[in-house]
Design a protein around this motif. Structure first.
Motif, PDB file in Angstrom:
ATOM      1  N   ILE A  28       0.847  -1.199   0.000  1.00  0.00           N
ATOM      2  CA  ILE A  28       0.000   0.000   0.000  1.00  0.00           C
ATOM      3  C   ILE A  28       0.880   1.246   0.000  1.00  0.00           C
ATOM      4  O   ILE A  28       0.674   2.192  -0.784  1.00  0.00           O
ATOM      5  CB  ILE A  28      -0.952  -0.002   1.213  1.00  0.00           C
ATOM      6  CG1 ILE A  28      -2.054  -1.049   1.020  1.00  0.00           C
ATOM      7  CG2 ILE A  28      -1.579   1.387   1.421  1.00  0.00           C
ATOM      8  CD1 ILE A  28      -2.941  -1.253   2.234  1.00  0.00           C
ATOM      9  N   ARG A  32       1.256   4.203  -2.772  1.00  0.00           N
ATOM     10  CA  ARG A  32       1.011   5.586  -2.338  1.00  0.00           C
ATOM     11  C   ARG A  32       2.142   6.508  -2.795  1.00  0.00           C
ATOM     12  O   ARG A  32       1.910   7.598  -3.328  1.00  0.00           O
ATOM     13  CB  ARG A  32       0.905   5.652  -0.810  1.00  0.00           C
ATOM     14  CG  ARG A  32      -0.396   5.189  -0.221  1.00  0.00           C
ATOM     15  CD  ARG A  32      -0.363   5.194   1.300  1.00  0.00           C
ATOM     16  NE  ARG A  32      -0.204   6.542   1.835  1.00  0.00           N
ATOM     17  CZ  ARG A  32      -1.193   7.395   2.050  1.00  0.00           C
ATOM     18  NH1 ARG A  32      -2.434   7.039   1.764  1.00  0.00           N
ATOM     19  NH2 ARG A  32      -0.967   8.590   2.559  1.00  0.00           N
ATOM     20  N   ILE A  86      -4.438   3.607  -0.826  1.00  0.00           N
ATOM     21  CA  ILE A  86      -3.399   3.814  -1.842  1.00  0.00           C
ATOM     22  C   ILE A  86      -3.427   5.245  -2.362  1.00  0.00           C
ATOM     23  O   ILE A  86      -2.386   5.831  -2.653  1.00  0.00           O
ATOM     24  CB  ILE A  86      -3.589   2.800  -2.995  1.00  0.00           C
ATOM     25  CG1 ILE A  86      -3.228   1.392  -2.506  1.00  0.00           C
ATOM     26  CG2 ILE A  86      -2.767   3.175  -4.211  1.00  0.00           C
ATOM     27  CD1 ILE A  86      -3.663   0.285  -3.455  1.00  0.00           C
ATOM     28  N   ALA A 169      -3.341  -5.264  -2.817  1.00  0.00           N
ATOM     29  CA  ALA A 169      -2.323  -4.223  -3.009  1.00  0.00           C
ATOM     30  C   ALA A 169      -1.063  -4.801  -3.645  1.00  0.00           C
ATOM     31  O   ALA A 169      -0.460  -4.193  -4.547  1.00  0.00           O
ATOM     32  CB  ALA A 169      -1.991  -3.558  -1.676  1.00  0.00           C
TER      33      ALA A 169
END
Length: 495
Positions: A28, A32, A86, A169
């Protein structure tokens, strides 16, 4: 150095964790940072509140569409929660930058709907070269489906099933890194991963998985093949999740499982579903407890007693019948007969006089005769369901019923279905009307779809009630007098 570069440099020094959920938190954060320029949430400390609340450097939207049951709906909340973590903005428009279909395969037409929608998505993707398309859920557990997607739907980016949903993810990261279609399907698992992000649809009520999979192998049903064997969550994890939900404003939970009545059998320290309910009832601030689905073969006297003595468990039991013919029930591998089923209904009504009993019924199962169908009609008359979900039998390849002889002709099945539906609706109207004039607690859920001056809520029996009010009431339990029965819902007045 900008924030994205700073965190990118730090993140590259990390190794991928092997334990869950730390591993998914790593991916994640990776997405990001590298997709959205957002600071990490899990892996690297963020030293200022301003950075922690930073906005994405790029705007990307995502749409999660759910096909199927409430188990799928709860899974979709988790998938949506991961996408939000995310950096995606969740919208309902399928022209989004990321579209995920969480699929169902209980009936053939569910598969056809997905294929049809994929054709539309392909058109959207041709106009948006950044668009990603993902498919997950029960339909993906079918080998022939995945082969068809690989051959005819090469524009799909990511395919995964029911057992590795928690890896979403990581799989998305693999797709971004490789630039190629990623397929990851597991046949089964014993693993349950806790503490995944969740994007709840309602702030005041929530589904809570208590178990996954099914051991029943009803002869018409593909669920055990696509959801795997039964595995129960630990009671402490369920209690902790509900306590956190209540602290966040939830007043009603729906406990979810393919067969909640068999909860706890595979735990290291076995616990019955009735015992779990008693522990959940102790949670302060929780007002209502619902659950589904209950299999009649596992409905215990202990559970009925716990329901009868509870102040929080809703007076509603969804108890699938499927057929009223003991002969057909045996062919279905349901492991109860008509007599056993009706005795359960009698016990429930005796212990909880105002209970609402709802059901599922299949019409046209292979070998069903007119006499068998009349037995179903007779059970409906005796059980007097508050409502029933009626289905025409759908042949699912890979199930024993699909290979059975004496498949019922379509025209015969449709005629029987119409007769059953008419009887179900007649009894349902009569059952609903019995509450007329009562004042009952109603959980206010939303502004009425057709009249903004009315609010819509549910009784604990799951009946809908519409009454004058305003949006400030949403999420509250209020007393409503049931003034006028409209067949399947009530018009009322707050008192």
């Amino acid at each position: 150095m900008n924030r994205q570069q700073y965190y990118s440099d730090l993140f590259r020094q990390l190794s991928v964790p092997s334990e869950e959920p730390l591993r998914q938190q790593y991916f994640i954060d990776k997405l990001r940072i590298f997709m959205f320029g957002l600071p990490p949430k899990y892996t690297i400390p963020v030293d200022s509140e301003e950075l922690a609340s930073a906005k994405p450097l790029v705007r990307r939207t995502a749409c999660v569409s759910t096909f199927g049951c409430q188990m799928n709906a709860r899974d979709s909340e988790k998938l949506s929660g991961i996408l939000q973590e995310i950096g995606y903005e969740i919208i309902e428009d399928e022209k989004a930058d990321f579209v995920l279909y969480n699929t169902c395969t209980v009936r053939e037409n569910a598969n056809m709907r997905v294929y049809g929608r994929l054709g539309v998505l392909n058109g959207y993707k041709k106009k948006n070269d950044q668009m990603l398309i993902a498919l997950c859920g029960c339909m993906m557990q079918e080998t022939q489906v995945v082969e068809k997607l690989k051959k005819s739907y090469r524009f799909v980016d990511l395919i995964f099933g029911t057992h590795n949903l928690y890896k979403f993810a990581e799989l998305l990261s693999d797709r971004i890194d490789s630039g190629e279609m990623v397929i990851d399907i597991w046949k089964d698992t014993t693993q349950i991963v806790e503490d995944l992000p969740v994007d709840r649809k309602y702030p005041f009520k929530s589904g809570v998985n208590i178990m996954f999979g099914c051991n029943n192998f009803c002869s018409y049903c593909i669920v055990p093949y696509v959801r795997g064997r039964e595995r129960s969550r630990r009671p402490m994890d369920i209690i902790r999740e509900i306590e956190n939900l209540v602290a966040d404003g939830v007043v009603e939970v729906m406990l979810l499982g393919q067969n909640v009545n068999s909860y706890g059998k595979n735990l290291e320290e076995p616990m019955t579903f009735a015992q779990l309910l008693q522990e959940i009832e102790k949670i302060e601030g929780l007002e209502r407890i619902r659950f589904m689905t209950s299999h009649p073969k596992d409905l215990s006297d202990e559970l009925i007693e716990v329901m009868a003595n509870s102040k929080k468990i809703c007076r509603h039991m969804h108890l699938p019948l499927q057929s009223g013919s003991s002969r057909i029930l045996k062919l279905m591998n349901r492991r109860y007969d008509q007599e056993r089923y009706l005795s359960l209904v009698e016990k429930l009504r005796k212990a909880i006089p105002d209970i609402a009993i709802t059901t599922d019924i299949i019409v046209g199962f292979p070998g069903e005769t007119e006499e068998d169908f009349e037995q179903t009609m007779e059970v409906v008359r005796k059980a007097r369901y508050d409502s029933a979900f009626t289905f025409i039998y759908s042949k699912r390849s890979g199930t024993p019923a699909a290979a059975m002889e004496n498949q019922v002709p379509e025209e015969v099945t449709k005629a029987r279905f119409d007769r059953l539906l008419a009887l179900v609706q007649e009894i349902s109207r009569e059952q609903t009307a019995r509450f007329t004039g009562q004042t009952v607690p109603v959980l206010v859920e939303d502004v009425n779809d057709h009249d903004a001056s009315l609010m819509t809520g549910r009784m604990d029996t799951n009946l809908l009630v519409h009454f004058p009010g305003d949006a400030s009431m949403i999420g509250k339990i209020v007393n409503v007098r049931l003034d006028e029965c409209k067949g399947f819902y009530f018009l009322g007045t707050q008192v």
